[in-house]
Design a protein around this motif. Sequence first.
Motif, PDB file in Angstrom:
ATOM      1  N   CYS A  13       0.845  -1.181   0.000  1.00 11.08           N
ATOM      2  CA  CYS A  13       0.000   0.000   0.000  1.00 11.08           C
ATOM      3  C   CYS A  13       0.893   1.247   0.000  1.00 11.08           C
ATOM      4  O   CYS A  13       1.772   1.389   0.852  1.00 11.08           O
ATOM      5  N   ALA A  14       0.635   2.097  -0.920  1.00  5.93           N
ATOM      6  CA  ALA A  14       1.368   3.360  -0.981  1.00  5.93           C
ATOM      7  C   ALA A  14       0.357   4.498  -0.894  1.00  5.93           C
ATOM      8  O   ALA A  14      -0.847   4.268  -0.876  1.00  5.93           O
ATOM      9  N   GLY A  15       0.859   5.723  -0.846  1.00  6.08           N
ATOM     10  CA  GLY A  15      -0.040   6.878  -0.798  1.00  6.08           C
ATOM     11  C   GLY A  15      -0.418   7.222   0.629  1.00  6.08           C
ATOM     12  O   GLY A  15       0.418   7.146   1.538  1.00  6.08           O
ATOM     13  N   ASP A  16      -1.684   7.522   0.770  1.00  6.23           N
ATOM     14  CA  ASP A  16      -2.159   8.028   2.064  1.00  6.23           C
ATOM     15  C   ASP A  16      -2.287   6.879   3.055  1.00  6.23           C
ATOM     16  O   ASP A  16      -3.250   6.123   3.021  1.00  6.23           O
ATOM     17  N   GLN A  17      -1.292   6.736   3.940  1.00  7.88           N
ATOM     18  CA  GLN A  17      -1.279   5.632   4.899  1.00  7.88           C
ATOM     19  C   GLN A  17      -2.406   5.745   5.905  1.00  7.88           C
ATOM     20  O   GLN A  17      -3.018   4.733   6.290  1.00  7.88           O
ATOM     21  N   ALA A  18      -2.713   6.948   6.274  1.00  5.39           N
ATOM     22  CA  ALA A  18      -3.782   7.151   7.257  1.00  5.39           C
ATOM     23  C   ALA A  18      -5.116   6.705   6.693  1.00  5.39           C
ATOM     24  O   ALA A  18      -5.910   6.039   7.372  1.00  5.39           O
ATOM     25  N   LEU A  19      -5.301   7.041   5.429  1.00  5.79           N
ATOM     26  CA  LEU A  19      -6.535   6.647   4.758  1.00  5.79           C
ATOM     27  C   LEU A  19      -6.650   5.117   4.720  1.00  5.79           C
ATOM     28  O   LEU A  19      -7.664   4.530   5.069  1.00  5.79           O
ATOM     29  N   PHE A  20      -5.537   4.451   4.359  1.00 11.51           N
ATOM     30  CA  PHE A  20      -5.556   2.998   4.287  1.00 11.51           C
ATOM     31  C   PHE A  20      -5.816   2.362   5.644  1.00 11.51           C
ATOM     32  O   PHE A  20      -6.625   1.447   5.767  1.00 11.51           O
ATOM     33  N   THR A  21      -5.146   2.926   6.633  1.00  9.46           N
ATOM     34  CA  THR A  21      -5.320   2.382   7.974  1.00  9.46           C
ATOM     35  C   THR A  21      -6.791   2.422   8.374  1.00  9.46           C
ATOM     36  O   THR A  21      -7.315   1.481   8.967  1.00  9.46           O
ATOM     37  N   SER A  22      -7.461   3.543   7.999  1.00 14.41           N
ATOM     38  CA  SER A  22      -8.874   3.624   8.375  1.00 14.41           C
ATOM     39  C   SER A  22      -9.718   2.595   7.636  1.00 14.41           C
ATOM     40  O   SER A  22     -10.730   2.134   8.130  1.00 14.41           O
ATOM     41  N   LEU A  23      -9.263   2.225   6.461  1.00 15.59           N
ATOM     42  CA  LEU A  23     -10.065   1.285   5.658  1.00 15.59           C
ATOM     43  C   LEU A  23      -9.616  -0.172   5.803  1.00 15.59           C
ATOM     44  O   LEU A  23     -10.252  -1.079   5.285  1.00 15.59           O
ATOM     45  N   TYR A  24      -8.491  -0.398   6.524  1.00 16.03           N
ATOM     46  CA  TYR A  24      -7.886  -1.733   6.543  1.00 16.03           C
ATOM     47  C   TYR A  24      -8.825  -2.807   7.083  1.00 16.03           C
ATOM     48  O   TYR A  24      -9.001  -3.870   6.467  1.00 16.03           O
ATOM     49  N   THR A  25      -9.476  -2.486   8.176  1.00  8.10           N
ATOM     50  CA  THR A  25     -10.298  -3.515   8.818  1.00  8.10           C
ATOM     51  C   THR A  25     -11.432  -4.004   7.905  1.00  8.10           C
ATOM     52  O   THR A  25     -11.545  -5.219   7.671  1.00  8.10           O
ATOM     53  N   PRO A  26     -12.278  -3.095   7.395  1.00  4.53           N
ATOM     54  CA  PRO A  26     -13.319  -3.623   6.503  1.00  4.53           C
ATOM     55  C   PRO A  26     -12.752  -4.316   5.259  1.00  4.53           C
ATOM     56  O   PRO A  26     -13.304  -5.332   4.808  1.00  4.53           O
ATOM     57  N   LEU A  27     -11.650  -3.832   4.826  1.00  2.63           N
ATOM     58  CA  LEU A  27     -11.076  -4.414   3.627  1.00  2.63           C
ATOM     59  C   LEU A  27     -10.618  -5.865   3.888  1.00  2.63           C
ATOM     60  O   LEU A  27     -10.977  -6.799   3.161  1.00  2.63           O
ATOM     61  N   ALA A  28      -9.845  -5.992   4.968  1.00  2.00           N
ATOM     62  CA  ALA A  28      -9.329  -7.324   5.293  1.00  2.00           C
ATOM     63  C   ALA A  28     -10.465  -8.299   5.582  1.00  2.00           C
ATOM     64  O   ALA A  28     -10.362  -9.494   5.315  1.00  2.00           O
ATOM     65  N   GLN A  29     -11.556  -7.756   6.136  1.00  2.00           N
ATOM     66  CA  GLN A  29     -12.687  -8.635   6.431  1.00  2.00           C
ATOM     67  C   GLN A  29     -13.438  -9.052   5.179  1.00  2.00           C
ATOM     68  O   GLN A  29     -13.818 -10.213   5.021  1.00  2.00           O
ATOM     69  N   GLN A  30     -13.638  -8.085   4.323  1.00  3.69           N
ATOM     70  CA  GLN A  30     -14.550  -8.373   3.216  1.00  3.69           C
ATOM     71  C   GLN A  30     -13.897  -9.042   2.023  1.00  3.69           C
ATOM     72  O   GLN A  30     -14.583  -9.705   1.236  1.00  3.69           O
ATOM     73  N   LEU A  31     -12.578  -8.899   1.936  1.00  3.36           N
ATOM     74  CA  LEU A  31     -11.927  -9.451   0.755  1.00  3.36           C
ATOM     75  C   LEU A  31     -12.149 -10.977   0.620  1.00  3.36           C
ATOM     76  O   LEU A  31     -12.515 -11.445  -0.448  1.00  3.36           O
TER      77      LEU A  31
END
Lengths: 139, 1269
Positions: free
Chosen positions: B22-40
Amino acid sequence: MAVCIAVIAKENYPLFIRSVPVQNELKFHYTVHTSLDVVEEKISAVGKAMADQRELYLGLLYPTEDYKVYGYVTNSKVKFVIVVDSSNTSLRDNEIRSMFRKLHNSFTDVMCNPFYNPGDTIQSKAFDSIVSAMMVQAS
Amino acid sequence: MMEPQEEKPIIYTMENKPIVTCAGDQALFTSLYTPLAQQLPREPMEWKRSYGRAPKMIHLEANFVQFKEELLPKEGNKALLTFPFLHIYWTDCCDTEVYKASVRDNMMRWQGNLRLHGSADWVIVVVETSDAKKKNKTNILPRSSLVDKIRNDFCNKQNDRCVVLSDPLKNSSRSQESWSAFLLKLRTLLLMSFTQNLGRFEEDMRTLREKRNQPGWSFCDYFMVQEELAFVFEMLQQFEDALLQYDELDALFTQYVLNFGAGDGANWLGSFCSPVKSWTGLLLRRPIDMEKRDGIQRGQASLLELRSYLFCRQCTLLIFLQRPWEVTQRALELLHNCVQELCLLEVSMLEGALDCWVFLSCLEVLHRIEGCCDQAQLEANVSHTVGLWAYATDKLKSLGYMCGLVSERGPLSLELNRTVDLLAGLGDEKAETVHSLQSPYKKLKEALSSVEAFERHYLELSHAAVEMYTAIGRMRSARLVGKSLAEFYMRKGDPEQAESFLQNALGSYVSEGWSLPVTHTRKQMAECQKLLGKTENYLQTSALLAGDANLTNEERIHFCQEILTFADQSTDSKAQKVALSMSYFAQLKQLQFRPATATVHSGTALQVELCLRSLMPVAVPLEQLAASVHFNLEQGETNGKTRGPQRRPYPGTVLFPLGNSSAMPPSAAVPSLELEEIQDRSPSDPRTLNSTGMVCKNTHLVMRRRDSSPSPDTPNLVSPVPVVMEDGAKMLMSGDVTLLPGNNSIVFSVPSQELGTYTLRQLCATVGQVQFVLPHISPLVQYEVYSQEPQLTVEPLTDQLLAGLPQRAKVRLQTGHYTVKKGDALQLTNIDSIPILTSSSCPATIFNSTAERVDESVLFIQSSDKVTSISLPPTPPYHTLEFQLEVLCVIPSDPVRPENQRLTNGEIHHRPRSYSHPDNHMTAINQRMSVDCPWSIYSTPISLTFYIPFKAKHSLLSAGNRKYIQVCLQNVSDVNFHLMDQRLTEKHHESSLELQSLNTKAHQLVCSKQSVYCVWDVRWKENMPVCLQCVFSASFSSASEEVSAFKPYHYEFQLERVTTLYSVRAEIMPAAGQQNCHSGSLCGLEMSITRLAEPDDDEEDDGGTEEKGQTETEEVCSTKLMYEVAGSSWVVYGRSSGLVSMPADANANHRVQVELMPLFAGHLPFPDIKVFKYLPPSANSASQPDTDSCVENGMLSLIDRPLDDQGDTASFCSQGSVHSVGSGEQQSRVLPMPRLEPFSPGQVFNHSQGCQVLVLPSTDDCVLEINAT
């Protein structure tokens, strides 16, 4: 190819048994006799599954350290057992099958002989030569 | 930079996932990590595969890490696990300015890095939040325009590389839609990356594999590469594919080893051929054995290590796949294979090291399987694990033997050293199992440490294997393990334990007829029994072994010697002899009786020859050979009935089927079909066959269900059936016989004093203290002793004996128990007209009991009037004496003889005195004589039947007053005769009478079934005698005999009332005025009855009473006659019969007229005219009870008439008599009835007999014709 070839009657006594290294004859007798356990197991398992189009070839009965034991059973429950040296890896399943088929054909000829009394030990020269051909080839 | 050390923790946990940076806005990714990891991973994706592999549904997971440049793989790095499959750039920028100012550059740099490493798997995510829009509305571009811009800048023609995620943290439908679109995109891209990168990897790998025949190629390097692929598949949860990679490696390696064996060695294989120093066995507790992997990577692994590692990985994957039973199966294959490969590669290894390795590995696999299955599962799949158990047992056993742990004395120092070396190769116990109590390592170490521990472990394993085999019904395998247990016990000097195992195994081999294993096991058994001191069993087994063709001669002699030694040893003690079954010792092959009928008369020598085939290798001296005989007194067998050999199907030789030659198992040898032909003949005619067929006589045996368990009566069984010699029976003995190997012939002389049936029951051979007993002789062997009374029979030599001619009869004397001495004679006593025995001497032949001609001699016959004496030649008992006698039976001149003749011995002869031969109606005469025989006080009646070849008939012919006698001689035999000298004489030789022959030929030939007639004219001068007693005599001889003596034939007969009394003359007159009679019209019959002779004493003779009645009712000198007219072609009008009173004087005449009508036209014979003597009812007959009996009486008297009576005369007469009663004047008197009496044939002469009258057809033909139709 084979080191031991045996024909066993329906009642499980040997109709014909021959092995190549003569000094090991006793061991082969024990091996073939023990393999009947697996033959019976396979026959009963197959019998339950599909009675009509039964595969006569039973495949590898069991391997030992030195030998592989293959089985085949005719419709009249006469069993053929071929023991192959484990180190002989050139033998494929198909070749074993064809050996069994040859054996079966020759056995049928023996049975067709009106002078042969079913249940007696086989003493046919023709059968003997077929067996010899199978045993000598690779050994 | 990607050091393998770094990989370790990742791989170790086996929880690695594909890496996504993951590159770019790390804060943004961190906020989205949980739903992402769950739903993938929530939804599966279909993964389409290259190379035609089947597509798979796959749940994707990812390990999201921050993008670093170091993560990007360098050129040539083959590590796949650390390979970043997708790069994501996150941004939530919505301001064009910001984008232009920083974000774009940042992206450019990111892209540049990626491009540098050739990675094309990236995606840019633009997160769009409604909050952000609201904040700074001034220079907000529409979202689309920024995205367009990014796409324009970075994604040339790859618009899908930029994704918009709207309001990801809101719970709106728009947000959800956006999420799912994003996730779909993400998954698609990930899969694309997998396909592409794995494809490329596989391509490289394949290229590498193709180089395998080049010199520098190393299997270990390649192994690492392909394993990488396997890791990735494992990471993707594609265990099947991962396993496939290992299987491919396995196969490749196997192929190399095989090629090496075939002489095509690869250099890299050299490292695997180095001596093996460690045999720690498989280690399956860890998912991956890094130690061994390192070894492989360094190219220092031994063959066992490589195999162990490979199998460990396969095992792990198979357990993931929940196929534990495949693990056991593959394990067994692996172990076998390794043993082979080590041998093939000629790897040097400490002796026993491989056994250690196999043992440890077996147990390890079993432990591993036990660890992942519950008890029920394990029990249900014993068939999969039992092989490993047995293999482990086997290996432990061989280790035990090798290390001297089995012998009674304990290990030698050499063996101890070996143990130490073996233990050294095991190394230290692995950390995983240090704390478990039952690790394979501990077991092996303990087992090798002491004899006791070894025994405990070995027994435990063996019993487990036996139990398992038994549980799944592999009895043969179980017995084989049991047998090796027995061997173990024997080595340990514990034969008690060994015996039952050996017994089980032996029983199984015997029942299934495996001769080599039988011999081998039996030998072990013998050893065991000897140790146990079970003498009887040991001797039994020794007997079996001594006769076993599978053994060498030396061995057989040894066992035979064992028996003989025992037999000699304890003769002094009066202990019970040891009884063994004979079937192991010798076989009864054949039994032969001499003579072959096996039936002898008492006192004769009968011999039985036994053929015993000794199975022993050396000659065995028998003290005694005895056969016990059962004696059965048969009743009623002594009465001299011939007992032909037809009762016995076998001609004195009994063959015993060779049962249980060791090649055939008893189960197969037991019932052979006993077939018999049956014929169904029709009851009426035994020559026609209704049906024929075969029946099996022993269906109950053949059809009997056979169990797999050996039947208790199997004679070859381990524990012999107790054989008992029956006591108290008769014995046939034969002492001091030496049985040579092979067939022996022993002859017994059989006692034959007592009469009865003897059955051979048992056979017993005694050698010192040992008895060999054959408890049953089957099939049944019997012989019979009988006694026979002498018998005398006489039978005709030809078909039938003819009376009057000399005939030959054969006399047969069966002497039976009687010896005919010199001077013995037969006394033949004749009864009245008995055959005469001619010829004074005749030859006789003597036969013995088997119908062989023994001797010939001459008999002398002395004949007196009544008695004929035949002196017999000396004849031994049970011989047959035959001779011929010539007999002549005189034809009786008078065939009528008194009935119920009594023989001299008082016996009443019940047969009819003479009867006709059924075929040719010859009259038979039974001739009897009684013979007094020297052996009996009673005389023997003998009967012969003769047939009279002739039948004679006489008749009296009249012509007016003249009389003629005709004799008809009929030849009823089948023989032609010459006949001559026919004569007729009157017995009393009355001088007034003269019989003049009218026969011309003096010599005549009478052919068979033909007759000769002779006629004599009777003339007399004075009064004709009332009764003529005549004798016809002729001489005859057989025409077939050339020189033949003529024998007389006499025929006596009597004629009465010969004189003609009345003559009857009839005349038929046509109706008045007519020339001829016409059918259908009346005409007259005039008959005149004339008395020709005086009514003299001839009529007085008839019966006094009647005569008196006559005189009472009528005038004294008249006789009443009754006439009767009847004819089939005539109808009598008026009375057809009537009474006529004839005056007594001669020539008295009476005329009667009767009206007749002819029924037909033509020459019609005159109607019959009959004249009867009418006897009026007398007072004397008044006592008669009723009319019926009276009529009967009349009938009877009529029937008695000898000649010319018609069948209907009786009824006619009775009618007539009734009629005459009705017409007569005595109608009022009911009871006394008149009687009619016929005249003798010669008394009434009818002149018009045979006359005919011409009857013309009636004038009105047509009427008649109508009537006729």
